[in-house]
Scaffold this motif. Structure first.
Motif, short mmCIF file in Angstrom:
data_model
loop_
_atom_site.label_atom_id
_atom_site.label_comp_id
_atom_site.label_asym_id
_atom_site.label_seq_id
_atom_site.Cartn_x
_atom_site.Cartn_y
_atom_site.Cartn_z
N GLN A 186 0.86 -1.18 0.00
CA GLN A 186 0.00 0.00 0.00
C GLN A 186 0.90 1.23 0.00
N ARG A 204 -4.17 4.78 3.21
CA ARG A 204 -3.31 3.82 2.54
C ARG A 204 -4.02 3.33 1.27
N THR A 216 1.05 5.79 0.49
CA THR A 216 0.40 6.97 1.05
C THR A 216 -0.19 7.82 -0.06
N GLY A 254 -4.33 3.90 8.22
CA GLY A 254 -3.47 3.02 8.99
C GLY A 254 -3.40 3.44 10.44
#
Length: 343
Positions: A10, A48, A12, A42
């Motif tokens: 994953q 994410r 940002t 998260g």
């Protein structure tokens, strides 16, 4: 030296925006209007983004660039309908769009001062009035020149968007969003044989490697579409790789076995593509691309401006692969390297 394949599971919002060629602010706007579902946060409170999120984001950006309003894109994604065409885009904050401040606007968007001094009681102000008039004419001329440039840019952008929408209507909404080079290569496949997952993969490849890299990869999907037995074998191996989840250890015998099956399949697929003359088609693609896009020190011939490098993509495009699956991919690459002429 062993091959090491890594990719994030994953990413940002910053990396998601960088990969898609937009801004975090634009992505937040997509969330706010219901265009892109907001992913879970998260433990650190940050969003994410996974593979499916990135695929949706890439298609949204392509449709917005084609001039389709964000509301229409949202309706298409939500309802599963074909994407409607529009010649006026709905822009998200942080996105750029051609435009002008209007025929009577100054560069900062405010109206120009049209008040003129009509006091002619004395002759001593004549020279000053003449100089002021000359300066005023120069300002007006500069404003008109900027306005003409802005309008020309608007016209060019509208023409580009009109062509994009026409391609989407002719080719199908998703297929028409890919580059001409990719679309033309896919004409060799039986009608209706392209899967959505195939188009998703081509979209990602085009973002990373440009139209040329995606066109070469399109040849693979054409070969699979032409040969049902190869397609069935491809699906079987894909499923075996997906089964190498987090519950499978990297040294599990299944990892090496699936890697061997992948390598054997890729060899059969490459042989089928060569027999069909697709190797020559690839060479012709490269020659035509090189002729139309001479390489420079700043812009390699195989990539377009705005395309990101493979190295950059490693840290931006999330694939939720387990360690066992990554190891399987590494082993398959190593097997191919051992058999290559260079090795």
């Amino acid at each position: 030296m062993p091959v090491r394949i890594t990719s994030p599971r994953q990413v940002t919002i910053g990396d998601a925006a960088a990969f898609a060629g937009t801004t975090p602010r634009a992505i937040r706007h997509y969330h706010a209007i219901g265009l892109l579902p907001e992913p879970a946060r998260g433990g650190d409170g940050r969003r994410r983004y996974g593979y499916e999120d990135m695929i949706s984001l890439l298609w949204i950006r392509r449709m917005a660039d084609a001039g389709i309003a964000l509301d229409d894109i949202r309706d298409a994604f939500t309802n599963g309908a074909e994407c409607p065409g529009a010649e006026s885009p709905g822009e998200a904050p942080g996105d750029t769009a051609p435009g002008s401040t209007g025929p009577c606007a100054s560069p900062d968007g405010s109206a120009p001062d049209t008040d003129t001094d009509t006091d002619t009681d004395t002759d001593t102000d004549t020279d000053a009035d003449t100089d002021a008039g000359t300066d005023r004419e120069a300002v007006i001329a500069g404003t008109l020149e900027r306005l003409a440039d802005a309008l020309a840019a608007q016209e060019a952008e509208l023409r580009r968007q009109r062509v994009a929408v026409q391609r989407m209507r002719a080719e199908g909404s998703r297929l028409g969003l890919l580059s001409d080079l990719v679309t033309e290569r896919l004409r060799g496949a039986p009608e209706g044989s392209m899967r959505q997952a195939d188009l998703d993969t081509l979209l990602v490849t085009e973002r990373i490697f440009g139209p040329l890299g995606a066109a070469v990869q399109a040849g693979r999907f054409v070969a699979l579409a032409r040969d049902p037995a190869l397609r069935e074998e491809s699906d079987r191996i894909d499923a075996a790789e997906e089964a190498l989840d987090d519950g499978v250890a990297v040294d599990d015998p299944r990892v090496a076995r699936v890697a061997g099956e992948r390598h054997a399949f890729e060899s059969r697929l490459n042989a089928a593509m060569e027999a069909a003359g697709q190797g020559q088609e690839d060479e012709a693609l490269f020659d035509a691309w090189d002729a139309a896009h001479p390489a420079t020190a700043d812009a390699p011939a195989c990539r377009e401006p705005g395309a990101i490098s493979a190295a950059e993509a490693v840290g931006m495009m999330p694939y939720d692969f387990s360690p066992a699956r990554l190891r399987c991919m590494e082993l398959a690459v190593e097997l191919a390297a051992r058999e290559s002429p260079a090795a």
